[in-house]
Scaffold this motif. Structure first.
Motif, short mmCIF file in Angstrom:
data_model
loop_
_atom_site.label_atom_id
_atom_site.label_comp_id
_atom_site.label_asym_id
_atom_site.label_seq_id
_atom_site.Cartn_x
_atom_site.Cartn_y
_atom_site.Cartn_z
N LEU A 137 0.78 -1.26 -0.15
CA LEU A 137 0.01 0.06 -0.09
C LEU A 137 0.82 1.15 0.07
N TYR A 138 2.03 1.19 0.81
CA TYR A 138 2.79 2.46 1.00
C TYR A 138 3.45 2.63 -0.32
N TYR A 140 2.55 1.81 -3.70
CA TYR A 140 1.59 1.88 -4.46
C TYR A 140 1.48 3.67 -4.44
N THR A 141 1.03 4.18 -3.16
CA THR A 141 0.94 5.44 -2.67
C THR A 141 1.90 6.41 -3.03
N THR A 142 3.02 6.15 -2.68
CA THR A 142 4.43 6.72 -3.12
C THR A 142 4.55 6.94 -4.60
N ARG A 144 2.24 6.78 -6.79
CA ARG A 144 1.22 7.57 -7.50
C ARG A 144 1.37 9.01 -7.33
N MET A 145 1.92 9.30 -6.03
CA MET A 145 2.09 10.70 -5.69
C MET A 145 3.37 11.48 -6.22
N PHE A 216 4.08 8.47 5.47
CA PHE A 216 3.21 9.33 4.64
C PHE A 216 3.33 10.82 4.82
#
Length: 326
Positions: A137-138, A140-142, A144-145, A216
């Motif tokens: 999850l970490y 994927y989020t990183t 994308r951002m 995050f």
């Protein structure tokens, strides 16, 4: 010097002798000139004495001992400051990272021209629920951002050009985002290599679930600094003007309704308080951006920029004329 290996550690006295011997074997087999910086991040066991013993046996091993625990980012930052190798490789001290990966990580920097090569632990031996799932999850989020496409952003096994680690500063929990920080500093050739992940042999993990929350928050900080670090007014000013404009439109509507259409009890309506709130927040955001600009413009490093190459046409012309004359 070919390689600097940086090993941040805390309470790893059992694994250090095996790790040091393993690194030495790899370096000797490939005839690398090297140094190993072991950064003791406030260990409460006998890790520092073990480092002193290893340094007495192998002059390539060097150490830094913190007075107390400051975190992995601080340990890496001190290691980056001390490193002298053309390629800098970071790895954890728990033997889950294999030193056998060093030659290929070195080659990818020196021959393939990467600025950073990040390890990807494709097959992991960690707990699926507490580590693997949050890690996915970490990552994927990183991705994308930040736009930095890595499968395992937090892998401790990475290699860097010397110029990269001398151009960045890491603190807090930002060691997880070194590729992102490097990207914002103009180092865009970031590669990835599948590496072996070994089961932990000694001790226990030093990281809890709180690292994801802190991580995050640090990512948000990096994204802000990367985009608006030298121009905070562009963010806060724009948000402030927009918020104030919305509040002004609401106030104008209520005023027109009161004057032109003789509406009553306008100040008792929720819309009145929303408009007032928007104008107050807008003013505060604008002032925040203004103060940020003052701080930025008075900072001693406000005009510090990374220069990749510089060509002096005047000197080239002079040298050319000199050669022709000769």
């Amino acid at each position: 010097m070919n390689i600097s290996v940086i090993v941040p550690l805390k309470n790893e006295e059992e694994s250090l002798p095996e790790l040091a011997a393993w690194i030495k074997r790899v370096m000797d087999d490939h005839h690398f000139t090297y140094e190993v910086w072991m950064i003791d991040d406030g260990s409460t066991d006998d890790s520092w004495n073990v480092i002193l013993q290893l340094a007495a046996q192998n002059p390539h091993i060097k150490g830094i001992k913190f007075q107390r625990n400051y975190g992995k980012s601080a340990a890496l930052n001190e290691g980056f400051n001390a490193a002298q190798g053309d390629v800098v490789i970071t790895m954890d001290a728990d033997l889950q990272d294999s030193p056998d990966e060093i030659p290929e990580l070195y080659r990818m920097i020196m021959e393939d021209g990467y600025d950073i090569v990040s390890g990807w632990k494709k097959k992991r031996y960690d707990n699926a629920f507490t580590k693997n799932l949050p890690s996915k999850l970490y990552n994927y989020t990183t991705t994308r951002m930040s736009g930095v496409k890595l499968h395992d952003m937090n892998c401790g096994l990475k290699s860097y050009k010397k110029k990269v680690i001398k151009s960045i500063e890491v603190y807090g929990e930002m060691h997880r985002y070194i590729p992102v920080i490097a990207k914002w500093n103009g180092f865009r050739k970031i590669g990835e290599k599948v590496v072996e992940h070994r089961a932990r042999k000694y001790g226990v993990s030093k990281f809890g679930l709180e690292r994801f929350i802190n991580g995050f928050l640090d990512l948000a900080t990096i994204m802000f600094i990367g985009k608006f670090g030298k121009r905070p007014m562009h963010l806060f000013g724009a948000l402030g003007v927009f918020s104030f404009f919305v509040g002004f439109i609401i106030a104008a509507y209520l005023a027109i309704a009161k004057i032109a259409f003789d509406k009553v009890n306008m100040t008792d309506r929720p819309l009145f308080y929303l408009g007032l709130l928007c104008m107050i927040i807008g003013s505060q955001l604008f002032l925040t951006g203004f103060i940020g600009e003052l701080v930025t413009r008075n900072a001693p490093e406000r005009n510090a920029y990374l220069v990749e190459e510089k060509m002096d046409l005047t000197n080239l012309t002079v040298n050319y004329k000199r050669k022709v004359h000769e």
